[in-house]
Every structure is written in structure tokens, then in C-alpha cells.
Design an enzyme around this catalytic site. Structure first.
Site, PDB file in Angstrom:
ATOM      1  N   ARG A  81       9.487   2.516  -9.567  1.00 49.49           N
ATOM      2  CA  ARG A  81       8.711   1.913  -8.491  1.00 49.49           C
ATOM      3  C   ARG A  81       7.818   2.556  -7.773  1.00 49.49           C
ATOM      4  O   ARG A  81       6.989   2.412  -6.952  1.00 49.49           O
ATOM      5  CB  ARG A  81       9.601   1.091  -7.544  1.00 49.49           C
ATOM      6  CG  ARG A  81      10.079   0.025  -8.000  1.00 49.49           C
ATOM      7  CD  ARG A  81      10.768  -1.112  -7.111  1.00 49.49           C
ATOM      8  NE  ARG A  81      11.455  -0.604  -6.006  1.00 49.49           N
ATOM      9  CZ  ARG A  81      12.128  -1.253  -5.056  1.00 49.49           C
ATOM     10  NH1 ARG A  81      11.887  -2.613  -4.745  1.00 49.49           N
ATOM     11  NH2 ARG A  81      13.146  -0.737  -4.383  1.00 49.49           N
ATOM     12  N   ASP A  82       7.614   4.070  -8.164  1.00 53.75           N
ATOM     13  CA  ASP A  82       6.696   4.971  -7.369  1.00 53.75           C
ATOM     14  C   ASP A  82       6.517   6.239  -8.286  1.00 53.75           C
ATOM     15  O   ASP A  82       6.315   7.166  -7.846  1.00 53.75           O
ATOM     16  CB  ASP A  82       7.481   5.642  -6.165  1.00 53.75           C
ATOM     17  CG  ASP A  82       6.388   5.914  -5.031  1.00 53.75           C
ATOM     18  OD1 ASP A  82       5.255   5.802  -5.364  1.00 53.75           O
ATOM     19  OD2 ASP A  82       6.750   6.899  -4.143  1.00 53.75           O
ATOM     20  N   ILE A  83       6.069   5.801  -9.626  1.00 61.73           N
ATOM     21  CA  ILE A  83       5.719   7.030 -10.549  1.00 61.73           C
ATOM     22  C   ILE A  83       4.198   7.318 -10.043  1.00 61.73           C
ATOM     23  O   ILE A  83       3.353   6.446 -10.211  1.00 61.73           O
ATOM     24  CB  ILE A  83       5.869   6.651 -11.897  1.00 61.73           C
ATOM     25  CG1 ILE A  83       7.484   6.411 -12.414  1.00 61.73           C
ATOM     26  CG2 ILE A  83       5.209   7.637 -12.919  1.00 61.73           C
ATOM     27  CD1 ILE A  83       7.755   5.944 -13.675  1.00 61.73           C
ATOM     28  N   ASN A 134       4.934  12.514  -7.759  1.00 61.89           N
ATOM     29  CA  ASN A 134       6.451  12.303  -8.087  1.00 61.89           C
ATOM     30  C   ASN A 134       7.009  12.765  -9.314  1.00 61.89           C
ATOM     31  O   ASN A 134       8.036  12.529  -9.805  1.00 61.89           O
ATOM     32  CB  ASN A 134       7.042  10.939  -7.718  1.00 61.89           C
ATOM     33  CG  ASN A 134       6.884  10.467  -6.109  1.00 61.89           C
ATOM     34  OD1 ASN A 134       6.714  11.618  -5.406  1.00 61.89           O
ATOM     35  ND2 ASN A 134       6.893   9.497  -5.799  1.00 61.89           N
ATOM     36  N   TRP A 154      -0.336   2.266  -7.006  1.00 58.69           N
ATOM     37  CA  TRP A 154       0.471   1.022  -7.038  1.00 58.69           C
ATOM     38  C   TRP A 154       0.145  -0.200  -8.103  1.00 58.69           C
ATOM     39  O   TRP A 154      -1.305  -0.459  -7.622  1.00 58.69           O
ATOM     40  CB  TRP A 154       1.073   0.827  -5.965  1.00 58.69           C
ATOM     41  CG  TRP A 154       2.254   1.524  -5.424  1.00 58.69           C
ATOM     42  CD1 TRP A 154       2.638   2.709  -5.930  1.00 58.69           C
ATOM     43  CD2 TRP A 154       3.059   1.521  -4.095  1.00 58.69           C
ATOM     44  NE1 TRP A 154       3.927   3.310  -5.236  1.00 58.69           N
ATOM     45  CE2 TRP A 154       3.862   2.443  -4.012  1.00 58.69           C
ATOM     46  CE3 TRP A 154       2.944   0.299  -3.286  1.00 58.69           C
ATOM     47  CZ2 TRP A 154       4.837   2.423  -3.138  1.00 58.69           C
ATOM     48  CZ3 TRP A 154       3.744   0.574  -2.256  1.00 58.69           C
ATOM     49  CH2 TRP A 154       4.836   1.731  -2.043  1.00 58.69           C
TER      50      TRP A 154
END
Length: 300
Positions: free
Chosen positions: A182-184, A188, A222
Site C-alpha cells: 500500500r505504500d511502495i 520506501n 498513490w
């Protein structure tokens, strides 16, 4: 978050209750780790570069559940109004802190399960019952993809293909055990000698989990479905994020609204990769590759 910091810091000093100072003092008074430098701190957590006497010359990254929100919760009432302005955060209810503790526990457990995989940082140890819950992981000195890109510039065609294959392989491992990241993004995903390593699992969601609907501020990295469906994000959302990382890797920036097609701004790369990235960043989830395995097949 309930943390007794009075013995370690002066709560009447704004500097004394900075997230980094609190976490540093907890580590140095109750663990074998000593502070080296600050990596980062956010609303919920703090990351420090640390060392230990029995591993001279080796650095680790310690992540603790103590950030801006924790400082406000731990501060005496007469300082909270000042802290709200200083940290630009509002005070959150205890329910939010409980959720953060649960999420942090899941993050540490998930990293433990993935340790030993070449696609994720190795977990060294964790203590979720410490005054500040924390875990320690290996340090990857090459830093994030964004940092690496700023230092080395856009990769050549062979390096870009190898990068994409390895990142998709790591995503497959995560998805196969039932989680989505959910946050690649380029902050990160870290760089190791062998290629990209997926880090920061704090937003990961078990695909079978039911979460309350919660609004999310739009971020360029996103997918558009997060505006209303972050709580039920699935594999195709991670696929979109993969496409955004690759777009940034190839161009040095991320696509904005109305951005030109990738083939018109990138030359000299494998056309299969260009086509794949274009498909991954489509707004409609059902027009993206259905999973990382399918995306890998495009590059085979």
C-alpha cells in the site's frame, strides 16, 4: 501512547521531548544499542542509525513507535497547545494510538516473517513490550531509490530491466503470503548491492482484513482508488505504485496530470518495460496487470 519519559527527559523543554531524543534515551538506557545519527521521524515513528559494542563497525536501523503524535500524548497538559503548533499535528484520541500500536506490531511481525528473503531488510531483533516499542533491522547504506537516483542518475536499459524484475519478485513474495504493501514508492524501496529491497511495511494490509473506511490525502505516488478505497486496497494498487517507481527511475520525476506518454520522453530502453510501466499506471485497476507474476511474464 502511554510512555513514562519523565525519568529520561525534561518534559518542560521542547527540545527535551523531541521524538528522536526520547527514543534515543530509551534505547541507550535499556538496550545494547548506542545512537549514531537520525534517519528520520514522522507522526508515528522515529528511525535512528545505531551501533552496538559487540558488532564494531556494523550499523543498524532502529525503528521505534514514538513520533510527533506520541510527543503530544506524553507531554503535560500545559505544553500541549504549544506542541500542536510546533509539530503541526492535532492531538489524537487513545483509539488512534491503539491502532498505531497494533499496526506497528503487525509491521514488525511481517518483517520477521520476510527476513532472509533478498527482497526485504533482515530483522535483527524486536521488543514490542519496551517503553517505546521498537525493532532493529539491517542498515542498507545505499539508501532509497530516490537517493540512489539522485546520485547515479537514470539507469541503462539492462539495469532498469533487472531492477523491475527484482522489485516485482519481491512484491510477489509479499502478495503470496497474503499482504499488500500500500505504500511502495521511491523512498520506501531501498537499494542493496543486488538491487531493490522493499522496506517500510507500516501501511501493509492483510488482504483478508477488514478495516474502517478512512480518508487519505492524495499523494502523487498513490493510485486514484485510495481517495475512497484505501481501506480495501489490493494487489492492483501495488501494481500502480510499482509503475510509479519505475516511471521515476526512468525519467527522474513522477507523471503529473497530463504528462506525456512515457515512450515520448524515454529512449533506449526495452519496449516491453515501457509498455508495462504505461499499463501499470492506468487509473482503472482492471486495466493494469492483475498481479506481479503477470507483470513479470511481460518481461520474460
Amino acid at each position: 501512547m502511554t510512555v513514562d519519559t519523565t525519568a529520561a527527559v525534561n518534559l518542560d523543554s521542547l527540545a527535551g521531548i523531541s521524538p528522536t531524543r526520547v527514543f534515543r534515551q530509551v534505547l541507550e538506557t535499556s538496550t545494547p544499542y548506542t545512537f549514531s545519527s537520525v534517519v528520520s521521524f514522522t507522526g508515528w515513528s522515529t528511525l535512528l542509525l545505531v551501533e552496538r559494542a559487540d558488532r564494531p563497525g556494523v550499523k543498524f536501523v532502529a525503528k521505534g513507535l514514538f513520533g510527533y503524535h506520541s510527543v503530544i500524548a506524553a507531554a503535560p497538559p500545559h505544553l500541549r497547545a504549544e506542541l500542536h503548533g510546533y509539530y503541526w499535528y492535532r492531538q489524537l484520541p487513545e483509539r488512534a494510538h491503539r491502532q498505531a500500536r497494533d499496526q506497528f506490531g503487525q509491521e514488525a511481525d511481517l518483517l520477521s516473517r520476510l527476513s532472509g528473503s533478498p527482497y526485504f531488510p533482515d530483522l535483527v531483533e524486536m521488543d514490542l513490550g519496551a517503553p517505546v516499542p521498537y525493532y532493529v533491522m539491517e542498515h542498507l547504506p545505499l539508501g532509497s531509490v530516490r537517493h540512489w537516483l539522485g546520485t547515479h542518475g537514470a539507469p541503462d536499459a539492462a539495469t532498469a530491466i533487472a531492477f523491475a524484475r527484482r522489485l516485482l519478485s519481491g512484491m510477489t513474495v509479499l502478495h503470496d503470503i497474503g499482504y499488500v504493501h500500500r505504500d511502495i514508492n521511491a523512498e520506501n524501496v531501498l537499494m542493496a548491492d543486488g538491487g531493490p529491497v522493499i522496506a517500510d511495511l507500516g501501511c501493509a494490509r492483510a488482504r483478508t482484513a477488514t478495516e474502517p473506511r478512512s480518508p487519505k490525502s492524495a499523494l502523487i505516488s498513490w493510485p486514484p482508488e485510495y481517495d475512497v478505497g484505501y481501506h480495501e486496497a489490493d494487489i492492483t494498487s501495488d501494481i500502480y505504485c510499482f509503475g510509479m517507481v519505475m516511471y521515476e527511475l526512468l525519467t527522474g520525476t513522477m507523471p503529473r496530470y497530463g504528462a506525456p506518454p512515457l515512450p515520448s520522453v524515454v529512449t533506449g530502453h526495452d519496449p516491453r518495460l515501457i509498455e508495462l510501466v504505461e499499463r501499470c499506471v492506468r487509473w482503472e485497476p482492471d486495466r493494469r496487470p492483475p498481479n506481479a507474476t503477470a507483470a513479470l511474464e511481460v518481461l520474460s
